[in-house]
Design an enzyme around this catalytic site. Sequence first.
Site, mmCIF file in Angstrom:
data_model
loop_
_atom_site.group_PDB
_atom_site.id
_atom_site.type_symbol
_atom_site.label_atom_id
_atom_site.label_comp_id
_atom_site.label_asym_id
_atom_site.label_seq_id
_atom_site.Cartn_x
_atom_site.Cartn_y
_atom_site.Cartn_z
ATOM 1 N N GLU A 56 -54.291 7.074 -31.889
ATOM 2 C CA GLU A 56 -54.093 8.367 -31.246
ATOM 3 C C GLU A 56 -55.414 8.952 -30.753
ATOM 4 O OE1 GLU A 56 -51.906 10.710 -34.046
ATOM 5 O OE2 GLU A 56 -50.063 9.573 -33.760
ATOM 6 N N GLU A 135 -45.926 2.742 -35.370
ATOM 7 C CA GLU A 135 -45.313 3.725 -36.261
ATOM 8 C C GLU A 135 -43.863 3.880 -35.823
ATOM 9 O OE1 GLU A 135 -47.230 7.529 -36.637
ATOM 10 O OE2 GLU A 135 -49.237 6.653 -36.617
#
Length: 546
Positions: A56, A135
């Site tokens: 991220e 994820e």
Amino acid sequence: MILECDLETHGFEPGGWRDNPSDDPAWREAMLDRIERTVERDKNHPSIVLWSLGNESGTGQNLAAMASWVHGRDPGRPVHYEGDYAGAYTDVYSRMYSPVPETASIGRDDSGALLLGCSASESARQRSKPFLLCEYAHAMGNGPGALDQYEELVERYPRLHGGFVWEWRDHGLRTRTADRIEFFGYGGDFGEVVHDGNFVMDGMVLSDGTPTPSLHEFAQVAAPFAIEVADMLTIRSRRHSADSADVVFAWSAEADGEPLASGELDVPPLEPGASVAVARPTLPELPDGAGELWLNVTARLVAPTAWAPAGHPLATAQGLIARAPDAPALRWSPAPRDPATGGLGSGLPDILGPARFEAGRLVELAGEPVRGPRLALWRAPTDNDRGTAFGSYQDADPTLPPWRATPAPPWDARWRAAGLDRMVPRVVSGVRVGELAAGPHPVGGGELTSRRGLRRALVARRARPGAGRRVGAQHRVGPDLAAARRPLRPADRRRRCLLVRDGSAGVISGQPPGRPGGPLQRGAQRVDRRVRTSPGEAGTAATCAR
């Protein structure tokens, strides 16, 4: 194992990634230094199969430089980074939290849908690579969800290589209250002003390692062996490399949960991906008085390993073998007639198996007095109910691109706006009817010839401050409800009473709680209505409050 470099610049996302270090030349050397130290430290661990640049952190030239250095230093291991949507500098395609239909489109060879952040050519390039969910199935609150659906896609499409549930453990810290009661603190429990609230409590095990129900579900969904219990037992290995020589397949027979017999199946070692059909073991007969016979099959470790003791279950399945043909079914017991009316009074008891009801409410179970359960159409909203990230699928087809729904208020706000948090259940009418002689209607007057079977009307009202009582939900009380409705005048519609035809004549009857047979008063007006119906029609009249 994927080894991920300790890099995340997620905090720059709310500002549109402005001044993000990932694309700022001033940070180039620091980011290269970090990935170099990561690789050099752990390069000799054979369990590491991929290097990940970080998490991220948007995208930019510094991440591309990190990937280039890793490719030159260790060309045998692929490079992963989820933020490289177009696949410009990474070797695997990675996404987090892609919906099930989108994940299916990634796995298919015949899909031309554009992938997130990709042109048509970039989408084709990404579909040529192995795919990972870095994820998925966020294990917070009521999560994780759709585990079986994602696993089914991994089984179906070779390009999909599975994923990583976020996350393993809750991050509460063991602490004590002022009076020495131990608990796991988080989100301001230590006096901190800036914190993540409960967003650190999103694990498949609790802070002390206690497994949650989600871990048990995941263990079954991702089990290394698939077992089917039928006339023959089918066992399929889902392992990638190892055979099944380290596993024993045990069986047990149970009648109504009580063990009857057990043993081990004679299963030859299975190579990865292989299947075998095994004869069912000889099972005992269903004992007298028992209701069901079940066969359980479990794959267990033969010897202890570094991660589990001997006997640890790896997969399990069960199948129903026999059911007693005369197993007692739950039936409504006839309630006594009300001597005052000759009918069945709503205050008299009804029996369903071990349960006894009065006026529609459960009052006794297996001889023990109880209170509840009651009808509840509200639950406390979860974090997902309060969130807006994934929008609504009411006006968007979840099976079509871009798979992201449409902007909409969170469910929590919509539920409260509809008053679902203020609904109050009450029994308005619970009439148990049998064959009645022709005569006055026991509630609102009028003639009727017969009433057959059991019919119940359940109405939940919504109470709003400053407003009258209104019907919030009505449940069907007859098989031909739609055909049984008659047009009501505007005044009747405001009362929202439910009309159901009954014999050759019927009524709409309003009846306040605790006053069987009494009409509902609206000011000084009686709201009973007589209607004509066709001969032979049967049903009941449901009463309601306005």
